[in-house]
Write an enzyme that holds these catalytic residues in place. Structure first.
Site, PDB file in Angstrom:
ATOM      1  CD  GLU A 175      22.048  50.155 -14.979  1.00 29.68           C
ATOM      2  OE1 GLU A 175      21.228  49.999 -15.912  1.00 29.68           O
ATOM      3  OE2 GLU A 175      23.165  50.661 -15.134  1.00 29.68           O
ATOM      4  CG  ASP A 179      20.696  50.870  -9.482  1.00 29.48           C
ATOM      5  OD1 ASP A 179      20.806  51.567 -10.518  1.00 29.48           O
ATOM      6  OD2 ASP A 179      19.604  50.424  -9.076  1.00 29.48           O
ATOM      7  CD  GLU A 213      28.936  50.023 -14.156  1.00 26.80           C
ATOM      8  OE1 GLU A 213      28.592  50.895 -14.994  1.00 26.80           O
ATOM      9  OE2 GLU A 213      28.240  49.026 -13.888  1.00 26.80           O
TER      10      GLU A 213
END
Length: 358
Positions: A138, A207, A279
């Site tokens: 990120e 990210d 994710e």
């Protein structure tokens, strides 16, 4: 919780296309049924929390590998691909790495030394045992328009402390601008040190909102420029330095755009790296409301969206290394309010499960 192990095994369903993964928490190791379910469905594992930087070190020279060691050993014993999450992150990291005691940025030299010491100690401990590392997590701010150069879109001094990148600020503190140095140089160093101390691992950038066109273009440009820089490095090893793009894929039905996902897969593939869905979850409902069972219309809509997503992943399978869900069931998800994954809070397979198997 009772898991139905007569269901098709997810990793066997997608064998030959990509690995299937999920997360494990520390407490999961006390539940044999959860581990049995995990072995049935998955062949890749990510730590939910115990491998994030703040769970590894809290002070200079102070490291706690007890929980990470347990996960690494379990992954090896069960022939699971272990995904290291994560090394360099503005969040959930000990201040000593890049800040003074009074919360000011360290100098560039100090931060670089601390980064190398941390990666040598941490990644070096698991050298040869980690399939891939999320080296940086990120690094980019949320943007609606790409500036044209990725360095301008990185997190720097942001309006909120928890979104500020102290890695950027410390690397900027003492940078020789006449030589072209700037705060963004921490990106190259993070990947370089990880390659140095765990040379067999595949190195990823990771990210969220990664399918949004502006952010997609900034990330892709960063990957291409860092790899071009590595190509000229005296230690170039005939491999890309950034070898993978981690698409977190935290989708919400209100903002979801399948075409954006398709375009992002195409753009990241164009950089020459492999892709991981790292994710994955897909929320319905509102985070302002308590968790309640989804209306049947939402259940079916979620199933269709998951089915469409996996059809797209199969289309791009030659570029995708794995797909990892970010919860074993709705009840254990960090987004439990949105009933986001394939199994409900009782461990029962939802229509979304059947949709991706189909």
């Amino acid at each position: 919780m009772k898991w139905d192990l007569q269901l098709p095994s997810l990793h066997k369903v997608f064998d030959g296309k990509f690995m299937m993964g999920n997360i494990l928490a520390n407490e999961d190791f006390d539940n044999p049924k959860t581990l049995e379910m995990y072995r049935h469905h998955y062949n890749a594992v990510t730590a939910e929390n115990c491998m994030k930087p703040v769970h590894i070190t809290t002070a200079p020279g102070v490291y706690d590998f007890s929980h990470a060691d347990k996960l690494v050993s379990w992954a090896q014993e069960n022939k699971m691909a272990l995904l290291g999450h994560t090394l360099v992150w503005h969040g959930q990291s000990a201040p000593w790495l890049n800040q003074t005691a009074d919360k000011n940025p360290l100098t560039r030299t100090e931060a670089k030394k601390n980064m190398e010491d941390f990666i040598r100690t941490y990644a070096g401990r698991y050298k040869g045992r980690v399939h891939s590392w999320d080296v940086i997590n990120e690094a980019f701010r949320d943007i609606n328009e790409f500036s044209g150069h990725w360095r301008d879109d990185l997190r720097k001094k942001e309006s909120k402390a928890h979104t500020t990148s102290n890695w950027y600020l410390s690397y900027a503190n003492g940078a020789d601008t006449a030589k072209g140095e700037c705060g963004a140089d921490y990106v190259f160093d993070a990947f370089y040190f990880t390659r140095k101390y765990d040379p067999l691992a595949i190195l990823y950038y990771n990210d969220y909102n990664e399918e949004v066109p502006a952010k997609r273009d900034a990330i892709a440009q960063m990957i291409e420029e860092i790899n071009a820089q590595w190509l000229k490095h005296p230690e170039y090893d005939n491999r890309l330095l950034i070898e993978g793009m981690g698409m977190q894929s935290h989708h919400n039905h209100v903002y979801y755009n399948l075409q954006n996902v398709r375009d992002a897969l195409a753009r990241y593939a164009q950089t020459g790296v492999q892709i991981a869905i790292t994710e994955l979850d897909f929320t319905y409902g509102s985070s302002e409301e308590p968790a309640v069972p989804l209306p049947e219309a939402d259940v079916q809509a979620q199933a269709k969206n998951y089915g469409d997503l996996f059809a797209l992943y199969c289309e791009y399978a030659e570029h995708i290394d794995r797909v990892t869900f970010w919860a074993k069931d709705d009840g254990s998800s960090w987004r439990a309010w949105g009933s986001p994954v394939l199994f409900d809070a009782e461990g029962t397979a939802k229509p979304a499960f059947r949709a991706i198997v189909k």
